[in-house]
Design a protein around this motif. Structure first.
Motif, mmCIF file in Angstrom:
data_model
loop_
_atom_site.group_PDB
_atom_site.id
_atom_site.type_symbol
_atom_site.label_atom_id
_atom_site.label_comp_id
_atom_site.label_asym_id
_atom_site.label_seq_id
_atom_site.Cartn_x
_atom_site.Cartn_y
_atom_site.Cartn_z
ATOM 1 N N ILE A 1 2.719 7.496 6.627
ATOM 2 C CA ILE A 1 3.816 7.653 5.654
ATOM 3 C C ILE A 1 3.295 8.340 4.397
ATOM 4 O O ILE A 1 2.343 7.865 3.776
ATOM 5 C CB ILE A 1 4.400 6.273 5.239
ATOM 6 C CG1 ILE A 1 4.863 5.483 6.472
ATOM 7 C CG2 ILE A 1 5.548 6.443 4.240
ATOM 8 C CD1 ILE A 1 5.240 4.036 6.173
ATOM 9 N N ILE A 2 3.897 9.455 4.033
ATOM 10 C CA ILE A 2 3.502 10.123 2.789
ATOM 11 C C ILE A 2 4.736 10.296 1.902
ATOM 12 O O ILE A 2 5.656 11.045 2.226
ATOM 13 C CB ILE A 2 2.861 11.500 3.064
ATOM 14 C CG1 ILE A 2 1.622 11.334 3.959
ATOM 15 C CG2 ILE A 2 2.461 12.185 1.752
ATOM 16 C CD1 ILE A 2 1.061 12.632 4.472
ATOM 17 N N ASP A 3 4.731 9.569 0.806
ATOM 18 C CA ASP A 3 5.839 9.624 -0.129
ATOM 19 C C ASP A 3 5.606 10.823 -1.046
ATOM 20 O O ASP A 3 4.601 10.877 -1.747
ATOM 21 C CB ASP A 3 5.816 8.317 -0.948
ATOM 22 C CG ASP A 3 7.185 7.975 -1.479
ATOM 23 O OD1 ASP A 3 8.051 8.874 -1.508
ATOM 24 O OD2 ASP A 3 7.376 6.817 -1.876
ATOM 25 N N LEU A 4 6.502 11.792 -1.012
ATOM 26 C CA LEU A 4 6.291 13.006 -1.803
ATOM 27 C C LEU A 4 6.826 12.833 -3.222
ATOM 28 O O LEU A 4 8.023 12.764 -3.426
ATOM 29 C CB LEU A 4 6.997 14.195 -1.145
ATOM 30 C CG LEU A 4 6.482 14.653 0.216
ATOM 31 C CD1 LEU A 4 7.398 15.737 0.770
ATOM 32 C CD2 LEU A 4 5.061 15.166 0.143
ATOM 33 N N LYS A 5 5.905 12.768 -4.164
ATOM 34 C CA LYS A 5 6.342 12.715 -5.569
ATOM 35 C C LYS A 5 6.568 14.164 -6.039
ATOM 36 O O LYS A 5 5.892 15.077 -5.559
ATOM 37 C CB LYS A 5 5.249 12.067 -6.417
ATOM 38 C CG LYS A 5 4.982 10.619 -6.037
ATOM 39 C CD LYS A 5 5.897 9.686 -6.807
ATOM 40 C CE LYS A 5 5.776 8.254 -6.350
ATOM 41 N NZ LYS A 5 6.588 7.890 -5.186
ATOM 42 N N PRO A 6 7.516 14.362 -6.981
ATOM 43 C CA PRO A 6 7.753 15.736 -7.461
ATOM 44 C C PRO A 6 6.466 16.421 -7.936
ATOM 45 O O PRO A 6 6.260 17.606 -7.679
ATOM 46 C CB PRO A 6 8.729 15.538 -8.618
ATOM 47 C CG PRO A 6 9.430 14.258 -8.317
ATOM 48 C CD PRO A 6 8.437 13.387 -7.600
ATOM 49 N N SER A 7 5.580 15.658 -8.590
ATOM 50 C CA SER A 7 4.330 16.267 -9.077
ATOM 51 C C SER A 7 3.465 16.728 -7.915
ATOM 52 O O SER A 7 2.789 17.755 -7.982
ATOM 53 C CB SER A 7 3.563 15.272 -9.951
ATOM 54 O OG SER A 7 3.330 14.087 -9.220
ATOM 55 N N PHE A 8 3.482 15.963 -6.824
ATOM 56 C CA PHE A 8 2.697 16.335 -5.647
ATOM 57 C C PHE A 8 3.276 17.584 -4.978
ATOM 58 O O PHE A 8 2.539 18.475 -4.534
ATOM 59 C CB PHE A 8 2.643 15.171 -4.650
ATOM 60 C CG PHE A 8 1.888 15.495 -3.392
ATOM 61 C CD1 PHE A 8 0.497 15.457 -3.381
ATOM 62 C CD2 PHE A 8 2.556 15.855 -2.225
ATOM 63 C CE1 PHE A 8 -0.210 15.778 -2.223
ATOM 64 C CE2 PHE A 8 1.857 16.184 -1.067
ATOM 65 C CZ PHE A 8 0.474 16.142 -1.060
ATOM 66 N N ILE A 9 4.599 17.644 -4.923
ATOM 67 C CA ILE A 9 5.254 18.809 -4.317
ATOM 68 C C ILE A 9 4.879 20.073 -5.102
ATOM 69 O O ILE A 9 4.517 21.096 -4.525
ATOM 70 C CB ILE A 9 6.795 18.611 -4.296
ATOM 71 C CG1 ILE A 9 7.148 17.476 -3.317
ATOM 72 C CG2 ILE A 9 7.512 19.905 -3.905
ATOM 73 C CD1 ILE A 9 8.623 17.100 -3.290
ATOM 74 N N LYS A 10 4.914 19.963 -6.411
ATOM 75 C CA LYS A 10 4.581 21.100 -7.277
ATOM 76 C C LYS A 10 3.097 21.475 -7.097
ATOM 77 O O LYS A 10 2.744 22.637 -6.989
ATOM 78 C CB LYS A 10 4.886 20.691 -8.731
ATOM 79 C CG LYS A 10 4.445 21.661 -9.797
ATOM 80 C CD LYS A 10 5.553 22.688 -10.054
ATOM 81 C CE LYS A 10 5.244 23.589 -11.234
ATOM 82 N NZ LYS A 10 4.083 24.457 -11.085
ATOM 83 N N TRP A 11 2.259 20.445 -7.049
ATOM 84 C CA TRP A 11 0.823 20.665 -6.894
ATOM 85 C C TRP A 11 0.525 21.383 -5.568
ATOM 86 O O TRP A 11 -0.260 22.327 -5.518
ATOM 87 C CB TRP A 11 0.080 19.319 -6.960
ATOM 88 C CG TRP A 11 -1.378 19.410 -6.656
ATOM 89 C CD1 TRP A 11 -2.368 19.756 -7.527
ATOM 90 C CD2 TRP A 11 -2.021 19.171 -5.396
ATOM 91 N NE1 TRP A 11 -3.588 19.739 -6.885
ATOM 92 C CE2 TRP A 11 -3.403 19.386 -5.581
ATOM 93 C CE3 TRP A 11 -1.560 18.790 -4.124
ATOM 94 C CZ2 TRP A 11 -4.336 19.239 -4.555
ATOM 95 C CZ3 TRP A 11 -2.486 18.647 -3.096
ATOM 96 C CH2 TRP A 11 -3.852 18.867 -3.307
ATOM 97 N N SER A 12 1.170 20.933 -4.479
ATOM 98 C CA SER A 12 0.879 21.532 -3.171
ATOM 99 C C SER A 12 1.376 22.975 -3.112
ATOM 100 O O SER A 12 0.776 23.831 -2.476
ATOM 101 C CB SER A 12 1.471 20.690 -2.039
ATOM 102 O OG SER A 12 2.854 20.900 -1.937
#
Ligand SMILES: [Zn+2]
Length: 337
Positions: free
Chosen positions: A190-201
């Motif tokens: 399970i990977i919960d995508l935080k907005p900061s993580f989405i932007k980072w990736s």
């Protein structure tokens, strides 16, 4: 020193970065390997089941499913719908300009059988070929770790898929994205995508594209910045990898699929069931780094007991198909490696 092969998996001392402990006969990964217990898997599945029930039925789709048409994702789609029949699924197949006709037919067929919507994500062939050509010609564009997980070409392709699937999930307000990665490929269910993580990736992939010499100005491959801005912070999508929790046996999976009407691909170099660029990508990676891009994936399956050591070794040492390599090279206007 002569070559030592790990007693448990298939990794050997000739692979850069692999050390075999002479006393235990194990590679460093097998030495520290702690398998997920059946109880842990059960717990994860319970959590996933609850999440799916709670968050479904609200958006246009519940799940964006990454469907290649190959055996793992075809089976994954079937099993997901069987376990959770209430899910409204949009299966997306990425046409990377090298997917086989059989893969497209299989993907469509699976959607019919399962009863879900099908969407083929296409892009300009020329832009894709140019990008894969540049990935083949590059070295060290991705992290050292990524190099062990997949070839530079595959890493580029899978990154595009991840970017565009997150984008589709945001557009369709789908709370889940499901990939059919096996336990060797995805340790985290399970990977919960935080907005900061989405932007980072997104920014990381932009850098990696620049490393190979691609400026994706119109964001064809990258998650569009505008869409990132539109994210509902309280409803970011969650990535699920249920395949690493279900029992996995390649022969049984293929048998079940054939039963359902899925056609086993004719062109086959064992690793390539759906992508005609794969053999070329593997050869290119081996030539550059001396690492077979499937070694770690296969080792993971063997380590967890999902594949026998003999099968794993056979897969790893099976020769790549020359005709497939030549065909891909021709399309990319490159020399066969
Ligand atoms: Zn090992």
């Amino acid at each position: 020193m002569s070559k030592l092969t790990c007693k448990k998996c298939i990794l050997d001392s000739d692979i850069p970065g692999i050390t075999i402990n002479e006393e235990s006969g194990l590679c460093q990964f097998c030495e520290s390997y702690k398998p997920m217990s059946p109880d842990e898997k059960k717990e994860y599945l319970e959590i996933i089941g609850k999440m799916l029930e709670e968050k479904s039925g609200k958006g246009e789709y519940d799940v964006i499913f990454a469907l290649s048409g190959g055996k793992d994702s075809s089976y994954g789609l079937y099993k997901l719908k069987k376990e959770y029949p209430f899910l409204n699924i949009l299966a997306i197949q990425f046409d990377n300009a090298f997917i086989s006709e059989a893969a497209v037919a299989n993907a469509k067929k699976m959607c019919e059988i399962v009863g879900c919507d099908f969407f083929k994500l296409t892009m300009k062939e020329e832009a894709l070929c140019d990008t894969f050509r540049k990935a083949a010609g590059s070295t060290n564009a991705y992290s050292k770790f990524a190099r062990y997980r997949a070839s530079d070409i595959c890493n580029t392709c899978i990154s595009i898929i991840k970017q565009k699937l997150i984008e589709q999930a945001i557009i369709h307000k789908a709370p889940f994205i499901v990939f059919a990665f096996t336990s060797g490929q995805a340790p985290n269910p399970i990977i919960d995508l935080k907005p900061s993580f989405i932007k980072w990736s997104r920014d990381l992939f932009e850098k990696q594209l620049q490393n190979i010499g691609v400026e994706d100005k119109d964001e064809s491959f990258l998650l569009k910045s505008e869409i990132i801005k539109s994210i509902d912070k309280d409803a970011t999508p969650v990535i699920l990898h249920p395949m690493c929790l279900w029992d996995y046996n390649e022969d049984k999976i293929v048998e079940k699929l054939i039963d359902l009407g899925w056609m086993p691909p004719k062109i086959n170099d064992s690793n390539s069931t759906n992508c005609l660029l794969n053999a070329f990508a593997c050869q290119n990676h081996i030539n550059k780094y001396d690492i077979h891009p499937y070694a770690f994936d296969i080792a993971g399956l063997v380590r967890s007991g999902d594949m026998t050591r003999e099968e794993g070794l056979e897969k790893l040492h099976k020769e790549l198909s020359e005709p497939l390599i030549e065909m891909a090279a021709k399309k990319l206007e490159m020399d066969p490696e």
